[in-house]
Design a protein around this motif. Sequence first.
Motif, mmCIF file in Angstrom:
data_model
loop_
_atom_site.group_PDB
_atom_site.id
_atom_site.type_symbol
_atom_site.label_atom_id
_atom_site.label_comp_id
_atom_site.label_asym_id
_atom_site.label_seq_id
_atom_site.Cartn_x
_atom_site.Cartn_y
_atom_site.Cartn_z
ATOM 1 N N CYS A 83 0.772 -1.148 0.662
ATOM 2 C CA CYS A 83 0.204 -0.254 -0.109
ATOM 3 C C CYS A 83 0.558 0.512 0.165
ATOM 4 O O CYS A 83 0.499 1.760 -0.520
ATOM 5 C CB CYS A 83 -0.727 0.292 1.362
ATOM 6 S SG CYS A 83 -2.274 1.383 1.268
ATOM 7 N N LYS A 84 1.602 1.418 1.236
ATOM 8 C CA LYS A 84 2.582 2.330 0.690
ATOM 9 C C LYS A 84 3.554 3.059 -0.422
ATOM 10 O O LYS A 84 3.933 3.459 -0.713
ATOM 11 C CB LYS A 84 4.156 2.234 1.806
ATOM 12 C CG LYS A 84 3.478 2.664 3.335
ATOM 13 C CD LYS A 84 4.529 1.444 4.069
ATOM 14 C CE LYS A 84 4.197 2.234 5.311
ATOM 15 N NZ LYS A 84 5.223 1.873 6.446
ATOM 16 N N ARG A 85 3.500 1.393 -1.189
ATOM 17 C CA ARG A 85 4.052 1.614 -2.349
ATOM 18 C C ARG A 85 3.456 1.962 -3.605
ATOM 19 O O ARG A 85 3.723 3.040 -4.625
ATOM 20 C CB ARG A 85 4.855 0.300 -2.988
ATOM 21 C CG ARG A 85 5.185 0.143 -4.882
ATOM 22 C CD ARG A 85 5.525 -1.777 -4.164
ATOM 23 N NE ARG A 85 6.217 -1.578 -5.836
ATOM 24 C CZ ARG A 85 7.170 -2.246 -6.110
ATOM 25 N NH1 ARG A 85 8.356 -2.161 -4.973
ATOM 26 N NH2 ARG A 85 7.558 -2.749 -7.678
ATOM 27 N N GLU A 86 2.369 2.358 -3.504
ATOM 28 C CA GLU A 86 1.080 2.309 -4.617
ATOM 29 C C GLU A 86 0.878 3.700 -4.134
ATOM 30 O O GLU A 86 1.255 4.370 -5.345
ATOM 31 C CB GLU A 86 -0.677 1.540 -4.211
ATOM 32 C CG GLU A 86 -0.003 0.060 -4.665
ATOM 33 C CD GLU A 86 -1.593 -0.320 -5.782
ATOM 34 O OE1 GLU A 86 -1.636 0.695 -6.291
ATOM 35 O OE2 GLU A 86 -2.394 -0.539 -5.110
ATOM 36 N N LEU A 87 1.127 4.466 -2.847
ATOM 37 C CA LEU A 87 0.887 5.734 -2.613
ATOM 38 C C LEU A 87 1.446 6.627 -2.623
ATOM 39 O O LEU A 87 1.861 7.377 -3.389
ATOM 40 C CB LEU A 87 0.234 6.248 -1.071
ATOM 41 C CG LEU A 87 -0.936 5.216 -0.517
ATOM 42 C CD1 LEU A 87 -1.086 5.163 1.376
ATOM 43 C CD2 LEU A 87 -2.274 6.248 -0.987
ATOM 44 N N SER A 88 3.243 6.184 -2.482
ATOM 45 C CA SER A 88 4.470 6.612 -3.246
ATOM 46 C C SER A 88 3.861 7.051 -5.049
ATOM 47 O O SER A 88 4.310 7.808 -4.631
ATOM 48 C CB SER A 88 5.895 5.960 -2.879
ATOM 49 O OG SER A 88 5.543 6.233 -1.503
ATOM 50 N N HIS A 132 3.250 10.974 -8.987
ATOM 51 C CA HIS A 132 3.073 11.732 -9.652
ATOM 52 C C HIS A 132 1.744 13.572 -9.040
ATOM 53 O O HIS A 132 2.014 13.868 -10.243
ATOM 54 C CB HIS A 132 2.100 11.075 -10.946
ATOM 55 C CG HIS A 132 2.940 9.402 -11.596
ATOM 56 N ND1 HIS A 132 3.890 9.657 -12.466
ATOM 57 C CD2 HIS A 132 3.307 8.263 -11.483
ATOM 58 C CE1 HIS A 132 4.357 8.738 -12.667
ATOM 59 N NE2 HIS A 132 4.333 8.104 -12.274
ATOM 60 N N VAL A 133 1.040 13.040 -8.414
ATOM 61 C CA VAL A 133 0.445 13.777 -8.409
ATOM 62 C C VAL A 133 0.866 15.120 -7.919
ATOM 63 O O VAL A 133 0.578 16.642 -8.547
ATOM 64 C CB VAL A 133 -0.086 13.434 -7.182
ATOM 65 C CG1 VAL A 133 -1.256 14.849 -6.528
ATOM 66 C CG2 VAL A 133 -1.664 12.547 -7.830
ATOM 67 N N ILE A 134 2.027 14.839 -7.242
ATOM 68 C CA ILE A 134 3.336 15.889 -6.855
ATOM 69 C C ILE A 134 3.608 17.174 -7.807
ATOM 70 O O ILE A 134 3.836 17.790 -7.675
ATOM 71 C CB ILE A 134 3.681 15.606 -6.290
ATOM 72 C CG1 ILE A 134 3.381 15.088 -4.228
ATOM 73 C CG2 ILE A 134 5.191 16.756 -5.539
ATOM 74 C CD1 ILE A 134 4.594 14.272 -3.613
ATOM 75 N N HIS A 174 12.294 14.694 -12.339
ATOM 76 C CA HIS A 174 11.482 15.066 -11.145
ATOM 77 C C HIS A 174 10.106 14.286 -10.314
ATOM 78 O O HIS A 174 10.410 15.015 -9.438
ATOM 79 C CB HIS A 174 11.190 16.853 -11.911
ATOM 80 C CG HIS A 174 12.017 17.573 -11.674
ATOM 81 N ND1 HIS A 174 12.828 18.013 -10.699
ATOM 82 C CD2 HIS A 174 12.363 18.575 -13.269
ATOM 83 C CE1 HIS A 174 14.338 19.163 -11.146
ATOM 84 N NE2 HIS A 174 13.607 19.118 -11.980
ATOM 85 N N ARG A 175 9.873 13.267 -11.449
ATOM 86 C CA ARG A 175 8.623 12.950 -11.484
ATOM 87 C C ARG A 175 9.079 11.886 -9.623
ATOM 88 O O ARG A 175 8.548 11.465 -8.500
ATOM 89 C CB ARG A 175 7.677 11.723 -11.666
ATOM 90 C CG ARG A 175 7.416 12.554 -13.198
ATOM 91 C CD ARG A 175 6.475 11.413 -14.167
ATOM 92 N NE ARG A 175 5.760 12.461 -15.019
ATOM 93 C CZ ARG A 175 4.736 13.145 -14.761
ATOM 94 N NH1 ARG A 175 4.064 12.931 -13.602
ATOM 95 N NH2 ARG A 175 3.921 13.998 -16.069
ATOM 96 N N ALA A 176 10.622 11.333 -10.313
ATOM 97 C CA ALA A 176 11.530 10.165 -8.839
ATOM 98 C C ALA A 176 11.573 11.069 -7.700
ATOM 99 O O ALA A 176 12.647 9.954 -6.893
ATOM 100 C CB ALA A 176 12.212 9.791 -10.111
ATOM 101 N N GLN A 177 11.922 12.323 -7.932
ATOM 102 C CA GLN A 177 12.838 13.005 -7.006
ATOM 103 C C GLN A 177 12.943 12.751 -5.672
ATOM 104 O O GLN A 177 11.313 12.864 -5.646
ATOM 105 C CB GLN A 177 12.872 14.190 -7.426
ATOM 106 C CG GLN A 177 14.433 15.034 -6.810
ATOM 107 C CD GLN A 177 13.808 16.964 -6.947
ATOM 108 O OE1 GLN A 177 12.716 17.032 -7.857
ATOM 109 N NE2 GLN A 177 14.889 17.645 -7.072
#
Length: 313
Positions: free
Chosen positions: A125-130, A135-137, A310-313
């Motif tokens: 679940c943490k992996r999904e939320l991250s 991408h949302v950020i 930046h998406r993965a930053q």
Amino acid sequence: MKTTFAAALLASLAYAFDDGVWSGHDWFNEDEGVGVKNGVPYGQDPETQRRVDSATLQSGPGVQNKDKKNVRMIMEVFGEEDFEHLFPVHDKLYTYEAFIVAAGLYPKFCAEGDPSLGLTEAEICKRELSTLFSHVIYETNGGEPDHHEYFRQGLKHIKDHHCGKYPKYPPFDGPPECNFHSHGWSAKTWPPFEHAQYYARGPLMMKWNYNYGRFADAVYPGYPKDKMNIMMNPENLESGILGFLSALWIYMTPRSPMPSMHEIATGFYKPNEHDELSQIFPAFGATTNVFNGNKECNVEFGTESDAAYHRAQ
């Protein structure tokens, strides 16, 4: 990076109608092992059925969502205090409660993972939320370095703040880059309305009339008047629950021939030979490839764009 036609096709057909628009239109594709019975998609084997179920948006009153398994897990690993810490400048419409209600309508979000990952349910679940929030950020970032760290400026915008300043009604006097009316087969399938502007809205900044149309199909299957309401008034996505729901729809829905971002984050996606030759592996970068790979991935072979970084930053 191929997924089956089955998984990519009919997550929107979530409900049966005994005397509705889907009655008498059953079909089955033997090659793909998928069919539709009275408006409900199904898989011939357990794995195909799992993919169909994962991408299916469920109905039900939002007030009951806190009783759902995936919502309880989300609230356990990412509570309202965590939400406020990660999104201190979020728009007032993007509340934790709105996110929880939307998440409950996708019961497989934060509720499944491939055993090969060797992770607990909480870790998955943490992996999904991250994955989702990364991408949302990027998509909704406030871009104000003097206020908070970059990764804590998400959910600042509910729509494209450039295109959103132009009037809704025709004639549209905005720049061409704000006109997201498609042509050809997609315009025939999901016709854009002249007065409606389908620029980017929601936590994942959904745009184009055909995406609004596909989303409306998923949210309101068998209810043409409600679907038409989204197509006629795309600004309805400038809200909390429907906005978050559009982001989850993008995240959970496969884009043929690619898997969904959910399939990648939960370990179900397995790269084939072509994927490996293209250096596509089951990691965060593959979700960027699914979401916006035509613009952000392989600027030069083996490199990444600034946006992908930046998406993965």
